[in-house]
Design a protein around this motif. Structure first.
Motif, mmCIF file in Angstrom:
data_model
loop_
_atom_site.group_PDB
_atom_site.id
_atom_site.type_symbol
_atom_site.label_atom_id
_atom_site.label_comp_id
_atom_site.label_asym_id
_atom_site.label_seq_id
_atom_site.Cartn_x
_atom_site.Cartn_y
_atom_site.Cartn_z
ATOM 1 N N ASN A 189 -18.816 -32.237 14.446
ATOM 2 C CA ASN A 189 -19.223 -32.801 13.174
ATOM 3 C C ASN A 189 -20.643 -33.351 13.288
ATOM 4 O O ASN A 189 -20.971 -34.037 14.254
ATOM 5 C CB ASN A 189 -18.266 -33.937 12.802
ATOM 6 C CG ASN A 189 -18.530 -34.486 11.431
ATOM 7 O OD1 ASN A 189 -18.155 -33.871 10.442
ATOM 8 N ND2 ASN A 189 -19.175 -35.641 11.359
ATOM 9 N N ALA B 59 -21.242 -32.143 8.027
ATOM 10 C CA ALA B 59 -21.049 -30.699 8.172
ATOM 11 C C ALA B 59 -20.285 -30.503 9.467
ATOM 12 O O ALA B 59 -20.521 -31.203 10.448
ATOM 13 C CB ALA B 59 -22.393 -29.984 8.220
ATOM 14 N N ARG B 60 -19.344 -29.579 9.466
ATOM 15 C CA ARG B 60 -18.565 -29.385 10.684
ATOM 16 C C ARG B 60 -18.190 -27.920 10.872
ATOM 17 O O ARG B 60 -18.181 -27.147 9.928
ATOM 18 C CB ARG B 60 -17.334 -30.269 10.700
ATOM 19 C CG ARG B 60 -16.345 -30.000 9.622
ATOM 20 C CD ARG B 60 -15.196 -30.998 9.692
ATOM 21 N NE ARG B 60 -14.353 -30.849 8.541
ATOM 22 C CZ ARG B 60 -14.403 -31.601 7.455
ATOM 23 N NH1 ARG B 60 -15.275 -32.571 7.384
ATOM 24 N NH2 ARG B 60 -13.598 -31.384 6.448
ATOM 25 N N LEU B 61 -17.900 -27.613 12.110
ATOM 26 C CA LEU B 61 -17.444 -26.280 12.473
ATOM 27 C C LEU B 61 -16.503 -26.409 13.657
ATOM 28 O O LEU B 61 -16.447 -27.451 14.312
ATOM 29 C CB LEU B 61 -18.620 -25.348 12.796
ATOM 30 C CG LEU B 61 -19.609 -25.755 13.890
ATOM 31 C CD1 LEU B 61 -19.083 -25.465 15.288
ATOM 32 C CD2 LEU B 61 -20.914 -25.018 13.687
ATOM 33 N N GLU C 271 -24.955 -25.301 12.427
ATOM 34 C CA GLU C 271 -24.841 -23.934 12.934
ATOM 35 C C GLU C 271 -24.848 -23.980 14.449
ATOM 36 O O GLU C 271 -25.412 -24.894 15.047
ATOM 37 C CB GLU C 271 -25.955 -23.042 12.399
ATOM 38 C CG GLU C 271 -27.349 -23.542 12.696
ATOM 39 C CD GLU C 271 -28.439 -22.782 11.957
ATOM 40 O OE1 GLU C 271 -28.142 -21.836 11.212
ATOM 41 O OE2 GLU C 271 -29.608 -23.148 12.133
ATOM 42 N N ARG D 108 -15.992 -20.916 13.611
ATOM 43 C CA ARG D 108 -15.224 -20.756 12.385
ATOM 44 C C ARG D 108 -15.256 -22.047 11.584
ATOM 45 O O ARG D 108 -15.676 -23.084 12.082
ATOM 46 C CB ARG D 108 -13.792 -20.352 12.697
ATOM 47 C CG ARG D 108 -13.072 -21.307 13.607
ATOM 48 C CD ARG D 108 -11.829 -20.635 14.195
ATOM 49 N NE ARG D 108 -11.169 -21.417 15.202
ATOM 50 C CZ ARG D 108 -11.486 -21.462 16.487
ATOM 51 N NH1 ARG D 108 -12.529 -20.784 16.936
ATOM 52 N NH2 ARG D 108 -10.781 -22.176 17.313
ATOM 53 N N ARG D 109 -14.785 -21.938 10.371
ATOM 54 C CA ARG D 109 -14.735 -23.100 9.491
ATOM 55 C C ARG D 109 -13.772 -24.138 10.054
ATOM 56 O O ARG D 109 -12.678 -23.796 10.513
ATOM 57 C CB ARG D 109 -14.270 -22.643 8.115
ATOM 58 C CG ARG D 109 -14.277 -23.701 7.095
ATOM 59 C CD ARG D 109 -13.858 -23.129 5.784
ATOM 60 N NE ARG D 109 -13.977 -24.142 4.772
ATOM 61 C CZ ARG D 109 -13.786 -23.945 3.511
ATOM 62 N NH1 ARG D 109 -13.463 -22.737 3.081
ATOM 63 N NH2 ARG D 109 -13.921 -24.909 2.650
ATOM 64 N N ALA D 110 -14.193 -25.381 10.027
ATOM 65 C CA ALA D 110 -13.321 -26.463 10.471
ATOM 66 C C ALA D 110 -12.601 -27.051 9.267
ATOM 67 O O ALA D 110 -13.125 -27.053 8.166
ATOM 68 C CB ALA D 110 -14.130 -27.543 11.179
ATOM 69 N N TRP D 111 -11.441 -27.545 9.471
ATOM 70 C CA TRP D 111 -10.630 -28.072 8.382
ATOM 71 C C TRP D 111 -10.795 -29.546 8.223
ATOM 72 O O TRP D 111 -11.322 -30.251 8.966
ATOM 73 C CB TRP D 111 -9.167 -27.725 8.621
ATOM 74 C CG TRP D 111 -8.770 -27.964 10.036
ATOM 75 C CD1 TRP D 111 -8.142 -29.072 10.544
ATOM 76 C CD2 TRP D 111 -9.016 -27.120 11.164
ATOM 77 N NE1 TRP D 111 -7.978 -28.957 11.890
ATOM 78 C CE2 TRP D 111 -8.502 -27.765 12.298
ATOM 79 C CE3 TRP D 111 -9.624 -25.886 11.327
ATOM 80 C CZ2 TRP D 111 -8.567 -27.221 13.582
ATOM 81 C CZ3 TRP D 111 -9.685 -25.355 12.598
ATOM 82 C CH2 TRP D 111 -9.157 -26.006 13.716
#
Length: 146
Positions: free
Chosen positions: A81, A97-99, A124, A143-146
């Motif tokens: 994050n 923003a997170r991943l 990124e 990938r997208r983090a929840w």
């Protein structure tokens, strides 16, 4: 009138509470924990937690100010994050923003993050690959983090 150091700190506490300043415990790898380098570009607070332990507190990454590098654990999915805040005339913008990705031992990762406009931000992540023209390559586990 000169305020003592303690008085100045106490005077700042309400301001810190209003601005949403949060302090996270700093990540300290266990002696036998396998880690890999993470180079950080951008500004703000970078935290992570294991994807499988979403109920646990995030830990802040301590980035070396000279090398802009830190270390992250490997072998498990991490949710990273990037928290940002920026102030302008009578307004403060916040964004997160997170991943998620799966860091592997022996790989150096490069994380870039920032705020692009009034509370909109990005994060990124790529990996270092000196065999390419740019020295970077796509990290396929992002990938997208929840």
């Amino acid at each position: 009138m000169m305020l003592s150091k303690k008085s100045r700190i106490l005077a700042l506490l309400p301001l810190l509470a209003v601005t949403g300043c949060t302090v996270f415990p700093v990540y300290q790898p266990a002696p036998n924990e396998v880690t890999t380098p993470l180079k950080v570009s951008g500004w703000g607070v970078i935290t992570f937690r294991l994807c499988t332990d979403l109920d646990k507190d995030r830990r802040q990454l301590a980035v070396d100010s000279k090398t802009l590098t830190t270390r992250i654990p490997t072998g498990k999915c991490l949710m990273v994050n990037a928290y940002r805040s920026a102030s302008g005339y009578q307004v403060v913008h916040y964004c997160n923003a997170r991943l998620a990705f799966d860091p592997m031992p022996g790989t150096t990762y490069v994380l870039n993050s920032g705020m692009v406009d009034h509370g909109k931000c990005f994060i990124e992540l790529v990996k270092e690959d000196l065999s390419t023209d740019t020295g970077l390559a796509i990290e396929s586990s992002v990938r997208r983090a929840w």
